[in-house]
Every structure is written in C-alpha cells, then in structure tokens.
Motif scaffolding. Sequence first.
Motif, short mmCIF file in Angstrom:
data_model
loop_
_atom_site.label_atom_id
_atom_site.label_comp_id
_atom_site.label_asym_id
_atom_site.label_seq_id
_atom_site.Cartn_x
_atom_site.Cartn_y
_atom_site.Cartn_z
N ARG A 1 5.02 17.86 0.04
CA ARG A 1 4.07 17.10 0.85
C ARG A 1 2.99 16.54 -0.06
NH1 ARG A 1 0.92 19.82 4.33
NH2 ARG A 1 0.23 17.79 5.07
N LEU A 2 3.10 15.25 -0.36
CA LEU A 2 2.18 14.63 -1.31
C LEU A 2 0.85 14.22 -0.67
CD1 LEU A 2 4.69 12.41 -3.33
CD2 LEU A 2 3.91 14.73 -3.80
N ALA B 1 -4.46 21.10 -4.83
CA ALA B 1 -4.16 22.52 -5.03
C ALA B 1 -2.97 22.94 -4.18
CB ALA B 1 -5.39 23.37 -4.69
N ALA B 2 -2.85 22.37 -2.99
CA ALA B 2 -1.73 22.71 -2.10
C ALA B 2 -0.41 22.14 -2.64
CB ALA B 2 -2.00 22.19 -0.70
N ILE B 3 -0.47 20.97 -3.27
CA ILE B 3 0.74 20.41 -3.87
C ILE B 3 1.23 21.31 -5.00
CG2 ILE B 3 1.75 18.43 -5.07
CD1 ILE B 3 -0.35 16.66 -3.74
N SER B 4 0.27 21.76 -5.84
CA SER B 4 0.63 22.68 -6.93
C SER B 4 1.20 23.98 -6.39
CB SER B 4 -0.59 22.96 -7.81
OG SER B 4 -1.00 21.79 -8.49
N LEU C 1 16.90 20.32 -6.01
CA LEU C 1 16.53 18.92 -5.87
C LEU C 1 15.13 18.85 -5.27
CD1 LEU C 1 19.88 17.56 -4.41
CD2 LEU C 1 18.94 17.01 -6.66
N ILE C 2 14.22 18.13 -5.92
CA ILE C 2 12.84 18.06 -5.47
C ILE C 2 12.54 16.63 -5.04
CG2 ILE C 2 10.42 18.44 -6.09
CD1 ILE C 2 11.36 20.38 -8.24
N TYR C 3 12.28 16.46 -3.73
CA TYR C 3 12.00 15.15 -3.15
C TYR C 3 10.53 15.07 -2.72
CZ TYR C 3 17.12 14.75 -2.58
OH TYR C 3 18.46 14.70 -2.78
N ALA C 4 10.12 13.85 -2.38
CA ALA C 4 8.84 13.66 -1.71
C ALA C 4 9.07 13.79 -0.22
CB ALA C 4 8.26 12.28 -2.04
N ALA C 5 8.25 14.58 0.46
CA ALA C 5 8.40 14.76 1.91
C ALA C 5 8.28 13.41 2.60
CB ALA C 5 7.34 15.72 2.43
N GLY C 6 9.10 13.23 3.63
CA GLY C 6 9.14 11.96 4.33
C GLY C 6 10.32 11.12 3.89
N ASN C 7 10.80 11.36 2.68
CA ASN C 7 11.98 10.68 2.18
C ASN C 7 13.22 11.56 2.27
OD1 ASN C 7 10.50 8.39 1.47
ND2 ASN C 7 9.94 9.27 -0.51
N GLU C 8 13.02 12.86 2.44
CA GLU C 8 14.11 13.81 2.60
C GLU C 8 13.52 15.09 3.19
OE1 GLU C 8 17.73 14.66 3.07
OE2 GLU C 8 17.36 12.85 1.90
N VAL C 9 14.37 15.89 3.80
CA VAL C 9 13.90 17.12 4.43
C VAL C 9 14.45 18.31 3.66
CG1 VAL C 9 13.70 16.06 6.71
CG2 VAL C 9 15.86 17.13 6.02
N PRO C 10 13.76 19.47 3.73
CA PRO C 10 14.29 20.67 3.06
C PRO C 10 15.66 21.04 3.61
CG PRO C 10 12.00 20.98 3.71
CD PRO C 10 12.46 19.72 4.38
N ALA C 11 16.53 21.46 2.73
CA ALA C 11 17.89 21.85 3.16
C ALA C 11 18.47 22.78 2.11
CB ALA C 11 18.77 20.62 3.34
N GLU D 1 0.84 -1.19 0.00
CA GLU D 1 0.00 0.00 0.00
C GLU D 1 0.88 1.25 0.00
OE1 GLU D 1 -3.13 -0.27 -0.37
OE2 GLU D 1 -3.15 -2.45 -0.13
N PRO D 2 0.52 2.27 -0.79
CA PRO D 2 1.32 3.50 -0.82
C PRO D 2 1.10 4.34 0.43
CG PRO D 2 -0.64 3.75 -2.17
CD PRO D 2 -0.63 2.32 -1.70
N LYS D 3 2.15 5.08 0.82
CA LYS D 3 1.99 6.05 1.92
C LYS D 3 1.13 7.23 1.46
CE LYS D 3 6.49 5.11 4.07
NZ LYS D 3 7.81 5.70 4.43
N VAL D 4 1.22 7.54 0.17
CA VAL D 4 0.44 8.64 -0.40
C VAL D 4 -1.03 8.23 -0.43
CG1 VAL D 4 0.11 10.11 -2.43
CG2 VAL D 4 2.40 9.30 -1.82
N PRO D 5 -1.96 9.07 0.03
CA PRO D 5 -3.38 8.74 -0.07
C PRO D 5 -3.76 8.37 -1.49
CG PRO D 5 -3.07 10.72 1.26
CD PRO D 5 -1.73 10.38 0.67
N ILE D 6 -4.66 7.40 -1.63
CA ILE D 6 -4.98 6.87 -2.94
C ILE D 6 -5.49 7.94 -3.90
CG2 ILE D 6 -7.38 6.21 -2.50
CD1 ILE D 6 -4.78 3.97 -4.22
N ARG D 7 -6.29 8.88 -3.40
CA ARG D 7 -6.79 9.96 -4.27
C ARG D 7 -5.63 10.81 -4.76
NH1 ARG D 7 -11.44 12.47 -5.56
NH2 ARG D 7 -12.65 11.06 -4.26
N ASN D 8 -4.66 11.09 -3.89
CA ASN D 8 -3.52 11.90 -4.29
C ASN D 8 -2.63 11.16 -5.29
OD1 ASN D 8 -4.62 13.43 -2.21
ND2 ASN D 8 -2.63 14.18 -1.55
N LEU D 9 -2.52 9.83 -5.12
CA LEU D 9 -1.72 9.06 -6.06
C LEU D 9 -2.33 9.13 -7.46
CD1 LEU D 9 0.75 7.33 -6.40
CD2 LEU D 9 -0.58 5.34 -5.70
#
Length: 374
Positions: free
Chosen positions: A351-352, A357-360, A324-334, A46-54
Amino acid sequence: MHDDLAAAITREGIAQVVPLGGGLWQVSNVKRVGAVRLDGWEVRVEPKVPIRNLFHLLARGKSWGDWWPDDLKLDDSSDFSTVIAEAFLSHAARALRGGVLHGYVEQREAAQTIRGRILMAEQIRRRTGVLLPVELQWDDFTADIAVNQLLRSATRRLIGAGRLRDRVRSGLLRLDLALAEASLLTRGARLPEVVWDRRSERYRSAVALAQLVLTNGSLDHRVGETTAKGFLLTLSKVFEEFVEAEVARAAAPWGGRIVAQERASLDVEGRIRIAPDLVWRDSSGPRAVFDAKYKAEKPSGFPNADVFQMIVYCIRLGLDTGHLIYAAGNEVPARYEIRNAGVTVVCHALRLDAPPAAISAQVDQIISGAAMSE
C-alpha cells in the motif's frame, strides 16, 4: 483530443490511448507521470500515489535519505513536475549559498606562450623541430566542474520543460546566470561522475535531483513530426528501485546479502538466461528470491506470466518459495501452491498511500515471512 496527439501519447510510452467513437477516448496502462508538451498540447498525468509518498519512494530508491527540507511544500494538490522544479530550485539555491564551488581541472592545449608543464613527448610527436606552439598541461581553478555542469544542465532542462510558476522560473533563470561558467552537458551523453568530498557535500541533494531530471525523467526530442518536451517519471522503475532498497534494508538484520539482477543460465548448455530482480544469499546459498512488479504482466494468452517466471526462478535456485511484490491496486495478495513442483509463489501488494513508516513495515513483514519460511 485528436489522432496525432493520441498517437504521440502512446508512442512516448505515457499510456495507451484508443478511440471509442463520438469524440471519446479510452486511456489505459498509464506508465509515466508528470507533464509534457506534445506539439503545442500540454499533457499532465497525475500519480495515484500521494505526491509526498512518491518523493519518499524516490528518496529511498536512490539512497537520498530524508533529503527534503521542511519548508518544501509537498501537498497532494501539487503536480509532480512542478514539485520537481521547486524541489530542485530549493536544493540548488541552498547548495550555492556558500558560493559557486570551484575546483582544479586539468587543461591541455597548444599555445604560443608557456604556462604550466610542457608535454615533451607530445611536442616531439606532433611538432618535431618546431618551437611554437608548445604542447602544455596545467591545472585550472574553475567553476566548470561536474557538480556545476549537472546543476546548470538540469536548470536549462527544467526551464524548457513546461509551465512553471513565475517565482520558480525566475529562480531558475537566476540559477542559470550564477552557473554561467559551467558547460552545458551534451544531451544523451553519459553524465559525469562526481567525487564527493567535504567541500562538495553541500551539493549532494541538488545533484541527486539534477541527475533525476537529466536521465529517466526528461524528455526533449523530436520523433517524426512530433516534438516532445517535458518531465515524465516511469513509475515501474521508481517502484523497482524502492523495493530493492527496502528489501536490502529489511534483510540486513537477518544476515546475508541482497544481489540485484543476478544472472544465471536455466539450461545446461547456458542458452536460456534468467535474471531475478533480487536474490537473498548467505554462506549456504540462495535464501529467497523476489521480483518487484509495479503492475502484473498479463500478455495475451499468458495472464499469469509473472507467476510462471517466478516458478522458473525457484526451480533454478533450488527454493521452495518465491515472492512477487506489487503495488496495491494493481494486484491483490495471493498464494499459489504449484502442483508437482514443490514450489509456492506468494504475491504481496504494498500500500503505497500509507505513511512511509507503514510502507517500510509492510516490507519488514515480507522479509520476516521469507526468513521464517526457510
């Protein structure tokens, strides 16, 4: 879990599985989500990302737009492979409401009776002095066209891919019957191209899902003694395609263009090649560079490999900042200011799990920052 299953999960690139002893296993580095049957065992990730967001990431990355209907249930309790099957069935059934699409397909054959046009050059080359059979060409009005081939092949793949609700399985079987005139595509072969027009437009979303099922999501093969059958989605690929689409959207108001996988040589002799994920260019040259990384690359001995790579891109492109653009939870802003190089590497974390709208808006902020830092 037994040793063979753990090895199969690792070999299929689903995750890394290692024994801890006492019947315990450590599962790490999960790369794919969905469901697959491995030698009688059903593995669900199962993905960590909510299914609707995926689904939002998929739709944006593959330029589907807001393609799903309101009556499609996309709740976080649904597993991804089940939702894919239900979504495909919903869209395919909608596409066929006006009947199975037919089109003209050029046919060629040697026949005893004449129809269509005689291919004189072929007749002379192959059958000099022989009257029959005759080399012929004609247009056949048939349902055996690309869109139907894609839908039927995806239908068959989903039917055999794993556990389905009875309603969905019955719907897929009815769909397969309705498309019986369409040929099944050869596994591993290149998918046919679809030429869209007014008549075929109703098929668009169903074909998009069919292409997903038949390409990077589908498994149906045997490796050694292991049989793999199911549907798995590679998260890194979904993320990279989404970031490419969103960066292009967000950069458009600022002008210029986004170039994906731009190839260049690092050294004067051209022996070392580089290919940044995304380069933002305008008439004056490179404006910014971006790399999408679902997870940070941390090979042994090189824990900052992504940063090293971005430094190289910046130096080669003559830029003082790389992103560098990561998915939150896999890396932190730096933010890393590199000594003696005049280069800054900025790491962003999207934050996926946020609303679409917030992701955009997060991507808008990245592009705005890149534009203002010139």
